[in-house]
Design a protein around this motif. Structure first.
Motif, PDB file in Angstrom:
ATOM      1  N   MET A 120       0.848  -1.243  -0.104  1.00 46.08           N
ATOM      2  CA  MET A 120      -0.037   0.075  -0.060  1.00 46.08           C
ATOM      3  C   MET A 120       0.837   1.207   0.016  1.00 46.08           C
ATOM      4  SD  MET A 120      -2.933   1.110   2.612  1.00 46.08           S
ATOM      5  CE  MET A 120      -4.090  -0.258   2.203  1.00 46.08           C
ATOM      6  N   PHE A 121       0.688   2.088  -1.012  1.00 47.79           N
ATOM      7  CA  PHE A 121       1.382   3.352  -0.975  1.00 47.79           C
ATOM      8  C   PHE A 121       0.898   4.112   0.091  1.00 47.79           C
ATOM      9  CE2 PHE A 121       0.589   2.048  -5.483  1.00 47.79           C
ATOM     10  CZ  PHE A 121       1.893   1.492  -5.632  1.00 47.79           C
ATOM     11  N   LYS A 122       1.891   5.029   0.690  1.00 46.08           N
ATOM     12  CA  LYS A 122       1.943   5.921   1.741  1.00 46.08           C
ATOM     13  C   LYS A 122       1.507   7.271   1.205  1.00 46.08           C
ATOM     14  CE  LYS A 122       4.238   3.097   5.307  1.00 46.08           C
ATOM     15  NZ  LYS A 122       5.228   3.094   6.027  1.00 46.08           N
TER      16      LYS A 122
ATOM     17  N   GLU B 151       5.764   7.278  -3.696  1.00 45.27           N
ATOM     18  CA  GLU B 151       5.932   5.839  -3.800  1.00 45.27           C
ATOM     19  C   GLU B 151       5.189   5.205  -4.815  1.00 45.27           C
ATOM     20  OE1 GLU B 151       4.664   3.991  -0.008  1.00 45.27           O
ATOM     21  OE2 GLU B 151       6.342   4.855   1.158  1.00 45.27           O
ATOM     22  N   PHE B 152       4.008   5.924  -5.064  1.00 49.08           N
ATOM     23  CA  PHE B 152       3.079   5.474  -6.223  1.00 49.08           C
ATOM     24  C   PHE B 152       3.971   5.709  -7.504  1.00 49.08           C
ATOM     25  CE2 PHE B 152       0.762   6.496  -9.935  1.00 49.08           C
ATOM     26  CZ  PHE B 152      -0.113   5.335 -10.158  1.00 49.08           C
ATOM     27  N   VAL B 153       4.548   6.841  -7.533  1.00 47.11           N
ATOM     28  CA  VAL B 153       5.318   7.199  -8.743  1.00 47.11           C
ATOM     29  C   VAL B 153       6.528   6.364  -9.215  1.00 47.11           C
ATOM     30  CG1 VAL B 153       6.693   9.087  -9.990  1.00 47.11           C
ATOM     31  CG2 VAL B 153       4.751   9.628  -8.663  1.00 47.11           C
ATOM     32  N   GLN B 154       7.307   5.932  -8.106  1.00 49.25           N
ATOM     33  CA  GLN B 154       8.538   5.202  -7.973  1.00 49.25           C
ATOM     34  C   GLN B 154       8.002   3.794  -8.826  1.00 49.25           C
ATOM     35  OE1 GLN B 154      10.046   5.209  -4.231  1.00 49.25           O
ATOM     36  NE2 GLN B 154      11.250   7.064  -4.639  1.00 49.25           N
ATOM     37  N   TYR B 155       6.572   3.248  -8.226  1.00 50.22           N
ATOM     38  CA  TYR B 155       6.201   2.137  -8.362  1.00 50.22           C
ATOM     39  C   TYR B 155       5.801   2.109  -9.877  1.00 50.22           C
ATOM     40  CZ  TYR B 155       3.115  -2.027  -8.261  1.00 50.22           C
ATOM     41  OH  TYR B 155       2.350  -3.175  -8.522  1.00 50.22           O
ATOM     42  N   ALA B 156       5.003   3.042 -10.415  1.00 49.74           N
ATOM     43  CA  ALA B 156       4.680   3.079 -11.619  1.00 49.74           C
ATOM     44  C   ALA B 156       5.911   3.223 -12.758  1.00 49.74           C
ATOM     45  CB  ALA B 156       3.766   4.563 -11.846  1.00 49.74           C
ATOM     46  N   ASN B 157       6.813   3.981 -12.429  1.00 57.43           N
ATOM     47  CA  ASN B 157       8.244   3.825 -13.283  1.00 57.43           C
ATOM     48  C   ASN B 157       8.721   2.539 -13.488  1.00 57.43           C
ATOM     49  OD1 ASN B 157       7.978   6.681 -13.753  1.00 57.43           O
ATOM     50  ND2 ASN B 157       9.322   7.318 -12.028  1.00 57.43           N
TER      51      ASN B 157
ATOM     52  N   GLU C 259      -1.667  -3.640 -12.581  1.00 56.61           N
ATOM     53  CA  GLU C 259      -0.332  -3.013 -12.695  1.00 56.61           C
ATOM     54  C   GLU C 259      -0.140  -2.864 -14.299  1.00 56.61           C
ATOM     55  OE1 GLU C 259      -0.306  -6.100  -9.144  1.00 56.61           O
ATOM     56  OE2 GLU C 259      -1.054  -6.103 -11.343  1.00 56.61           O
ATOM     57  N   ASP C 260      -0.637  -3.608 -15.345  1.00 54.51           N
ATOM     58  CA  ASP C 260      -0.630  -3.163 -16.524  1.00 54.51           C
ATOM     59  C   ASP C 260      -1.258  -1.823 -16.628  1.00 54.51           C
ATOM     60  OD1 ASP C 260      -0.380  -4.252 -19.419  1.00 54.51           O
ATOM     61  OD2 ASP C 260      -2.319  -3.223 -19.325  1.00 54.51           O
ATOM     62  N   TYR C 261      -2.405  -1.446 -16.022  1.00 63.32           N
ATOM     63  CA  TYR C 261      -3.146  -0.048 -16.032  1.00 63.32           C
ATOM     64  C   TYR C 261      -2.134   0.866 -15.678  1.00 63.32           C
ATOM     65  CZ  TYR C 261      -6.393   3.562 -15.605  1.00 63.32           C
ATOM     66  OH  TYR C 261      -7.074   4.818 -15.672  1.00 63.32           O
TER      67      TYR C 261
ATOM     68  N   LYS D 244      -5.961  -2.654  -2.043  1.00 61.59           N
ATOM     69  CA  LYS D 244      -4.766  -3.122  -1.814  1.00 61.59           C
ATOM     70  C   LYS D 244      -3.640  -2.166  -1.830  1.00 61.59           C
ATOM     71  CE  LYS D 244      -6.194  -8.030  -2.567  1.00 61.59           C
ATOM     72  NZ  LYS D 244      -6.121  -9.119  -3.360  1.00 61.59           N
ATOM     73  N   LEU D 245      -3.785  -1.333  -3.001  1.00 60.18           N
ATOM     74  CA  LEU D 245      -2.517  -0.438  -3.231  1.00 60.18           C
ATOM     75  C   LEU D 245      -2.731   0.998  -2.507  1.00 60.18           C
ATOM     76  CD1 LEU D 245      -1.686  -1.291  -6.953  1.00 60.18           C
ATOM     77  CD2 LEU D 245      -0.607  -2.097  -4.755  1.00 60.18           C
ATOM     78  N   GLY D 246      -3.875   1.148  -1.970  1.00 60.36           N
ATOM     79  CA  GLY D 246      -4.225   2.345  -1.361  1.00 60.36           C
ATOM     80  C   GLY D 246      -4.368   3.429  -2.348  1.00 60.36           C
ATOM     81  N   LEU D 247      -5.322   3.086  -3.332  1.00 61.32           N
ATOM     82  CA  LEU D 247      -5.818   4.083  -4.256  1.00 61.32           C
ATOM     83  C   LEU D 247      -7.134   4.146  -4.100  1.00 61.32           C
ATOM     84  CD1 LEU D 247      -3.688   2.791  -7.429  1.00 61.32           C
ATOM     85  CD2 LEU D 247      -3.461   4.893  -6.140  1.00 61.32           C
ATOM     86  N   LEU D 248      -7.595   3.374  -3.161  1.00 64.60           N
ATOM     87  CA  LEU D 248      -9.311   3.332  -2.614  1.00 64.60           C
ATOM     88  C   LEU D 248      -9.263   3.172  -1.242  1.00 64.60           C
ATOM     89  CD1 LEU D 248     -12.293   3.981  -4.249  1.00 64.60           C
ATOM     90  CD2 LEU D 248     -12.132   1.390  -4.276  1.00 64.60           C
ATOM     91  N   GLY D 249     -10.159   3.939  -0.496  1.00 65.85           N
ATOM     92  CA  GLY D 249     -10.510   3.595   0.671  1.00 65.85           C
ATOM     93  C   GLY D 249     -10.192   4.850   1.487  1.00 65.85           C
TER      94      GLY D 249
END
Length: 626
Positions: free
Chosen positions: A1-3, A7-13, A162-164, A286-291
């Motif tokens: 889960m991204f805090k 963190e999200f940008v690093q994961y996306a790259n 992940e693909d999205y 699960k990734l913290g993009l919702l909730g």
């Protein structure tokens, strides 16, 4: 889960790098859209899985590594060419195979996967040229479209967050939450000119603004995925092929209008779409993009799926809200509009599936890029589902302003042999039938409205000269009368009476008084009905009366010009072929067939109900409908 967003940008790259490497390696993409699945795509996928495992070629892709000497097998969403499925795309060669069956799999692995050789017999056939084409992007069908929402045809993974993300997904959400105010988002949507894709074409930004300014601490966001029009399947396609695109749009909308909770209302007849969207919700959580506290921004928003029971009237927004609340799906008078008083009396934003899908692209690529497509008052693209006796049918995406001629002849390749253009039914059962005079009219909200037609959800049914337009009107009214909720008299009783009059026409019993009554009744239903279902139900009647009135008159005079209505035909026995076996007479439920055994039999036309049972029973094919 991204805090946080960093963190999200690093994961996306990381994912972008992974996806690029994956597409440059050997990857198999099997379309599992509903159209392809109905023709056996899941069996094709299983066959690939078994074949690759047997040869020790099936690879696992993770963030840490890709097996360079292995093959990845993926599920992709609808590619639009539903009439040619099951469809398979092989990367990095981009070979696009059609009508694939499990028996083709060993050859595909041997020749294409291992050697990079094409298999010409599996290539798509270009609907315009009739030639075999190795890649879908080389077909005229593909070149004459503008894939803005349906990006990455045949090379996106419909069930992978992940693909999205690797394709730029959720970047717009990050941008919205970290660098834009709700008011700035709404102004961006207003500037884009985006209009509701559910049929009404109301400016999306204005609807968002009304909901934002509505008084109340609790607000909701709702996605209308009911899509009950016969022949329409754009929303289903989007929810199946790119559920996160719709989900991201809903989360952004929630932030913009100040909502804390969302509902995706999807009809239960779309089980795969329901499954895909529920998975998208769980993966985003699960990734913290919702909730709670999304990306550490303090904004909380959650969402759930509500399955509709299949009532067409629940496509109307107030009926849909009643259904979510657990009540019977029945519309209520407006005002108040849902933006002021919606779910449980709280301000509620309702948009269509395709409307939400446009939002991430608009925020990511900019208003100017979006407005390059379409017309001044109807910018962007529109997905249409095209059905009829054409060389290619399925889902297409074109700019607003595209003509029916372009869609029928330059994208779908024209008619199959023996068929000629007569009309187009656009906008579903609530839409209008347009004659050949309108074939060069640009398709946009305002132009269609001037022609007493509507974009609707985007269903296009192409009708040929073998079809009776009176029967077309009867068919669509049969649907809307059955789908009426029954709350208001004009719709409940009016559609039934109009249907009964249409039946008199198709049964050869109508009079000129019936014609006059039908027109008057249709206008009354349209004016006096409570909701959009009743107000638009007479559209097929009124449009056919306006453009094909001569067919109604012909039915009164005792003829169906197309020869479709069997009431104007009769079953006759050819005495030169009849052997006098009597099988037809024994099978006739009306005792309308008489004769002497061993001699030709005859049919009493006054008793005959034209059920056709005699013709189906005759072993000598001596009975014909003429």
């Amino acid at each position: 889960m991204f805090k946080n967003a960093k963190e999200f940008v690093q994961y996306a790259n990381k994912l972008k790098t992974l996806r690029e490497k994956k597409l440059n390696g050997v990857s198999i993409y099997v379309c599992v859209g509903t159209g392809c699945t109905a023709k056996g795509a899941l069996k094709v996928y299983s066959a690939f899985e078994e074949e690759l495992k047997k040869r020790n070629l099936l690879g696992q892709v993770t963030l840490e590594k890709i097996d360079d000497d292995k093959v990845t097998l993926n599920r992709t969403g609808c590619c639009g060419r539903c009439s040619s499925g099951p469809l398979v795309k092989i990367m990095p060669y981009r070979f696009f195979y059609s009508n694939v069956v499990p028996e083709d799999v060993p050859e595909i692995v041997d020749r294409t996967v291992l050697k990079g050789e094409p298999i010409e017999r599996l290539f798509l056939t270009d609907p315009l040229t009739g030639e075999k084409v190795p890649r879908i992007e080389d077909t005229t069908l593909f070149k004459n479209q503008d894939f803005y929402i349906m990006e990455a045809i045949g090379e996106s993974e419909c069930d992978s967050i992940e693909d999205y993300i690797a394709r730029g997904g959720y970047e717009s959400l990050v941008k919205a939450l970290t660098s834009m105010t709700p008011e700035e988002i709404i102004e961006t949507v207003k500037a884009s000119g985006l209009r509701g894709r559910g049929g009404g074409g109301f400016p999306t930004g204005l609807k968002w603004e009304f909901t934002r300014k509505a008084q109340g601490d609790i607000k909701f966001v709702v996605c209308n995925g009911d899509e009950g029009d016969p022949g329409a399947f754009m929303n289903r396609t989007l929810l199946e092929r790119d559920p996160h695109l719709v989900l991201e749009g809903m989360i952004i909308a929630g932030y913009a209008v100040g909502a804390q909770k969302g509902y995706a209302y999807i009809r239960a007849e779309y089980p795969f779409a329901v499954k895909m969207f529920k998975k998208a919700i769980e993966d985003a959580r699960k990734l913290g993009l919702l909730g709670e506290n999304i990306l550490g921004t303090g904004f909380s928003f959650d969402l759930e799926v509500k399955e509709g029971a299949g009532a067409f009237v629940c496509g109307e927004e107030t009926a849909l809200l009643a259904s979510i609340e657990g009540k019977r799906g029945m519309p209520r008078p407006k005002p108040p509009f849902p933006a002021q008083s919606g779910l449980w009396g709280k301000p509620t934003l309702i948009n269509n599936v395709e409307t939400y899908a446009n939002i991430p692209r608009i925020l990511r690529d900019g208003v100017e890029n979006y407005r390059k497509r379409g017309t001044e008052n109807s910018p962007g693209t529109k997905m249409f589902s095209v059905a009829g006796p054409l060389k290619a049918t399925g889902i297409i995406e074109v700019e607003f302003g595209t003509t029916l001629r372009d869609i029928i002849y330059n994208i779908c390749g024209g008619f199959v042999e023996g068929e000629e253009f007569k009309a187009v039914q656009i906008g579903g059962p609530s839409g209008a039938c347009l004659s050949e005079d309108f074939i060069d009219m640009p398709l946009d909200y305002d132009t269609l409205k001037k022609a007493d037609a509507m974009v609707g959800s985007g269903g296009i049914v192409v009708i040929t000269k073998k079809t009776c337009m009176v029967e077309v009107a009867r068919f669509f009214l049969d649907f809307t009368k059955r789908e009426s909720c029954g709350k208001c008299v004009p719709c409940r009783e009016g559609t039934m009476q109009a249907y009964n009059i249409l039946e008199k026409f198709t049964h050869g019993k109508a009079t000129y008084e019936d014609l006059k009554a039908l027109e008057h009744l249709s206008k009354t239903i349209k004016t006096a009905s409570l909701c959009g279902l009743g107000k638009t139900a007479p559209n097929p009647i009124l449009s056919t009366l306006k453009l094909f009135r001569e067919e109604y008159i012909a039915h009164i005079e005792g003829e169906c010009p197309s020869g479709m209505c069997t009431a104007f035909k009769k079953y006759v026995i050819n005495p030169d072929i009849c052997k006098g076996c009597g099988l037809c007479a024994r099978s006739c439920p009306q005792n309308a067939i008489t004769g002497e055994r061993g001699k030709p039999y005859t049919i009493n036309q006054e008793k005959c109900v034209k059920c056709g049972l005699c013709a189906s029973k005759c072993p000598f094919k001596a009975i014909e409908l003429v």
